[in-house]
Scaffold this motif. Structure first.
Motif, PDB file in Angstrom:
ATOM      1  N   PHE A  60     -11.589   3.441  11.634  1.00  0.00           N
ATOM      2  CA  PHE A  60     -12.072   4.393  12.111  1.00  0.00           C
ATOM      3  C   PHE A  60     -13.361   5.094  11.610  1.00  0.00           C
ATOM      4  N   SER A  61     -13.170   4.731  10.273  1.00  0.00           N
ATOM      5  CA  SER A  61     -14.236   5.226   9.368  1.00  0.00           C
ATOM      6  C   SER A  61     -14.561   4.196   8.184  1.00  0.00           C
ATOM      7  N   SER A  62     -15.896   3.644   8.061  1.00  0.00           N
ATOM      8  CA  SER A  62     -16.316   2.733   7.021  1.00  0.00           C
ATOM      9  C   SER A  62     -15.798   3.446   5.520  1.00  0.00           C
ATOM     10  N   ALA A  63     -15.923   4.872   5.340  1.00  0.00           N
ATOM     11  CA  ALA A  63     -15.609   5.318   4.243  1.00  0.00           C
ATOM     12  C   ALA A  63     -14.093   5.411   3.950  1.00  0.00           C
ATOM     13  N   ALA A  64     -13.282   5.187   4.744  1.00  0.00           N
ATOM     14  CA  ALA A  64     -11.827   5.635   4.577  1.00  0.00           C
ATOM     15  C   ALA A  64     -10.948   4.280   4.227  1.00  0.00           C
ATOM     16  N   TYR A  65     -10.266   4.343   2.985  1.00  0.00           N
ATOM     17  CA  TYR A  65      -9.709   3.375   2.329  1.00  0.00           C
ATOM     18  C   TYR A  65      -8.130   3.302   2.244  1.00  0.00           C
ATOM     19  N   MET A  66      -7.473   2.379   2.425  1.00  0.00           N
ATOM     20  CA  MET A  66      -6.136   2.514   2.041  1.00  0.00           C
ATOM     21  C   MET A  66      -6.119   2.255   0.504  1.00  0.00           C
ATOM     22  N   VAL A  67      -4.786   2.613  -0.145  1.00  0.00           N
ATOM     23  CA  VAL A  67      -4.753   2.558  -1.288  1.00  0.00           C
ATOM     24  C   VAL A  67      -3.626   1.619  -1.702  1.00  0.00           C
ATOM     25  N   SER A  68      -3.758   0.490  -2.737  1.00  0.00           N
ATOM     26  CA  SER A  68      -2.741  -0.160  -3.085  1.00  0.00           C
ATOM     27  C   SER A  68      -1.415   0.512  -4.023  1.00  0.00           C
ATOM     28  N   VAL A  69      -0.362  -0.173  -4.205  1.00  0.00           N
ATOM     29  CA  VAL A  69       0.553   0.576  -4.956  1.00  0.00           C
ATOM     30  C   VAL A  69      -0.065   0.533  -6.609  1.00  0.00           C
ATOM     31  N   LEU A  70      -0.848  -0.097  -6.912  1.00  0.00           N
ATOM     32  CA  LEU A  70      -1.523  -0.175  -8.167  1.00  0.00           C
ATOM     33  C   LEU A  70      -2.673   1.041  -8.250  1.00  0.00           C
ATOM     34  N   GLY A  71      -2.787   1.636  -7.168  1.00  0.00           N
ATOM     35  CA  GLY A  71      -4.186   2.645  -7.316  1.00  0.00           C
ATOM     36  C   GLY A  71      -5.225   1.936  -6.968  1.00  0.00           C
ATOM     37  N   GLU A  72      -5.306   0.758  -6.685  1.00  0.00           N
ATOM     38  CA  GLU A  72      -6.537   0.059  -6.246  1.00  0.00           C
ATOM     39  C   GLU A  72      -7.200   0.423  -5.067  1.00  0.00           C
ATOM     40  N   PHE A 108       0.863  -1.222  -0.011  1.00  0.00           N
ATOM     41  CA  PHE A 108       0.026  -0.024  -0.037  1.00  0.00           C
ATOM     42  C   PHE A 108       0.834   1.481  -0.003  1.00  0.00           C
ATOM     43  N   ILE A 109       0.256   2.559  -0.200  1.00  0.00           N
ATOM     44  CA  ILE A 109       1.030   3.536  -0.220  1.00  0.00           C
ATOM     45  C   ILE A 109       1.219   4.323   1.154  1.00  0.00           C
ATOM     46  N   THR A 110       2.094   4.937   1.426  1.00  0.00           N
ATOM     47  CA  THR A 110       2.460   5.935   2.615  1.00  0.00           C
ATOM     48  C   THR A 110       3.018   7.237   2.235  1.00  0.00           C
ATOM     49  N   ASP A 111       3.202   8.044   3.100  1.00  0.00           N
ATOM     50  CA  ASP A 111       3.976   9.330   3.087  1.00  0.00           C
ATOM     51  C   ASP A 111       5.365   9.027   3.218  1.00  0.00           C
ATOM     52  N   GLY A 112       6.421   9.840   2.976  1.00  0.00           N
ATOM     53  CA  GLY A 112       7.850   9.312   3.238  1.00  0.00           C
ATOM     54  C   GLY A 112       8.272   8.883   4.408  1.00  0.00           C
ATOM     55  N   ASN A 113       7.253   9.215   5.634  1.00  0.00           N
ATOM     56  CA  ASN A 113       7.923   8.698   7.141  1.00  0.00           C
ATOM     57  C   ASN A 113       7.331   7.365   7.302  1.00  0.00           C
ATOM     58  N   GLY A 114       6.402   6.734   6.351  1.00  0.00           N
ATOM     59  CA  GLY A 114       5.827   5.426   6.600  1.00  0.00           C
ATOM     60  C   GLY A 114       4.627   5.233   7.183  1.00  0.00           C
ATOM     61  N   ARG A 115       3.808   6.728   7.331  1.00  0.00           N
ATOM     62  CA  ARG A 115       2.538   6.823   7.593  1.00  0.00           C
ATOM     63  C   ARG A 115       1.604   6.334   6.516  1.00  0.00           C
ATOM     64  N   THR A 116       0.710   5.595   6.978  1.00  0.00           N
ATOM     65  CA  THR A 116      -0.523   5.243   5.938  1.00  0.00           C
ATOM     66  C   THR A 116      -1.256   6.271   5.024  1.00  0.00           C
ATOM     67  N   LEU A 117      -1.235   6.395   3.825  1.00  0.00           N
ATOM     68  CA  LEU A 117      -2.106   7.385   3.067  1.00  0.00           C
ATOM     69  C   LEU A 117      -3.570   6.698   2.795  1.00  0.00           C
ATOM     70  N   TYR A 118      -4.455   7.547   2.893  1.00  0.00           N
ATOM     71  CA  TYR A 118      -5.914   6.939   2.783  1.00  0.00           C
ATOM     72  C   TYR A 118      -6.487   7.777   1.733  1.00  0.00           C
ATOM     73  N   THR A 119      -7.677   7.276   1.223  1.00  0.00           N
ATOM     74  CA  THR A 119      -8.730   8.044   0.307  1.00  0.00           C
ATOM     75  C   THR A 119     -10.011   7.967   1.082  1.00  0.00           C
ATOM     76  N   LEU A 120     -10.874   8.921   0.738  1.00  0.00           N
ATOM     77  CA  LEU A 120     -12.021   8.923   1.320  1.00  0.00           C
ATOM     78  C   LEU A 120     -13.172   8.584   0.495  1.00  0.00           C
ATOM     79  N   GLY A 121     -14.297   7.779   0.858  1.00  0.00           N
ATOM     80  CA  GLY A 121     -15.509   7.453   0.020  1.00  0.00           C
ATOM     81  C   GLY A 121     -16.200   8.624  -0.446  1.00  0.00           C
ATOM     82  N   ASP A 122     -16.421   9.637   0.504  1.00  0.00           N
ATOM     83  CA  ASP A 122     -17.053  10.992  -0.019  1.00  0.00           C
ATOM     84  C   ASP A 122     -16.272  11.744  -0.923  1.00  0.00           C
ATOM     85  N   ASP A 123     -15.048  11.501  -1.407  1.00  0.00           N
ATOM     86  CA  ASP A 123     -14.327  12.230  -2.348  1.00  0.00           C
ATOM     87  C   ASP A 123     -14.793  11.589  -3.931  1.00  0.00           C
ATOM     88  N   LYS A 124     -14.982  12.238  -4.851  1.00  0.00           N
ATOM     89  CA  LYS A 124     -15.325  11.923  -6.178  1.00  0.00           C
ATOM     90  C   LYS A 124     -13.898  11.694  -6.835  1.00  0.00           C
TER      91      LYS A 124
END
Length: 249
Positions: A129-141, A45-61
């Motif tokens: 924490f939220s059912s609308a928050a998702y991790m993102v794979s290195v393929l962008g899935e 999955f993708i993270t920032d440069g410090n290794g913290r997980t990056l998420y995308t939100l289901g409310d975002d188009k």
């Protein structure tokens, strides 16, 4: 089937930049980094440069950030003032969009956020924490929960024998005849083989240096070889069925 283990673990083309990502991008000379993270039984999955997980939100188009002030009490948009840099991820998937007069980093069109409940590398608390928050794979899935896969049944001796033959002719050169690893990652005791959907996506579609095997191997062959690697050299992860392979194509 080459480089199966490494394909589950990494993606390329790659650019490694020895710098730390800053979500607020205060220093315009410091690159904002999108990096690769890994954890047992989880797709890369993708993270920032410090290794913290990056998420995308289901409310975002796609390519539009909709996180308002209340949302941002817990979710911090991943911002940049420079061109974002890829570290062990796919540079072509990284872009930016406008968000409240600033530039927010996106990955395959998904606006990215940090969660305030993640305090160290490897934390993935946002997805609980939220059912609308998702991790993102290195393929962008977007890593939404997968529907339960039907039980593939018992591990049959004849399937294991068939899988052993496919492995010997297709995979052993890279992963070793006993799964000990060579050019490819060691498969013996490899926990990520337990993730059936991830394993099948990698085998069928390919990833990084591993070419897609979907066009080369039949459903029966893929079911057999994945069953074999999941149940050899100390692995005990159960069978893979032809129906599961078909669903992964």
């Amino acid at each position: 089937m080459k480089y199966l283990g490494s394909a589950l673990a990494i993606a390329a083309p790659l650019l490694a930049i020895p710098a730390q990502a800053q979500s607020s991008a205060k220093d315009t000379n410091t690159p904002t980094i999108v990096a690769q993270g890994s954890a047992p039984k989880v797709s890369a999955f993708i993270t920032d440069g410090n290794g913290r997980t990056l998420y995308t939100l289901g409310d975002d188009k796609e390519s539009k950030a909709n996180c308002d002030a209340a949302c941002m009490q817990h979710w911090q948009p991943y911002l940049t003032t420079t061109r974002p840099v890829a570290r062990l991820v796919l540079p072509g998937l990284i872009d930016t969009i406008e968000h409240n007069g600033k530039r927010q980093v996106t990955y395959r069109g998904n606006p990215l956020y940090l969660f305030d409940g993640d305090t160290k590398p490897g934390d993935m608390n946002g997805k609980d924490f939220s059912s609308a928050a998702y991790m993102v794979s290195v393929l962008g899935e977007i890593e939404k929960p997968l529907p339960a896969m039907a039980d593939a049944g018992p591990v049959l001796a004849e399937v294991m024998e068939h899988g052993k033959e496919v492995f010997a002719s297709t995979c052993a050169m890279c992963h070793g005849a006993q799964g000990q690893g060579a050019f490819g990652t060691k498969l013996a005791g490899f926990d990520r083989l337990a993730n059936t959907p991830d394993l099948l996506r990698t085998v069928v579609l390919g990833l990084n240096s591993m070419p897609a095997q979907g066009p080369l191997l039949s459903d029966d062959q893929i079911a057999a070889v994945t069953t074999y690697v999941r149940n050899s050299w100390g692995n005990e992860f159960g069978a893979v069925s032809v129906e599961q392979v078909k669903a992964a194509r």
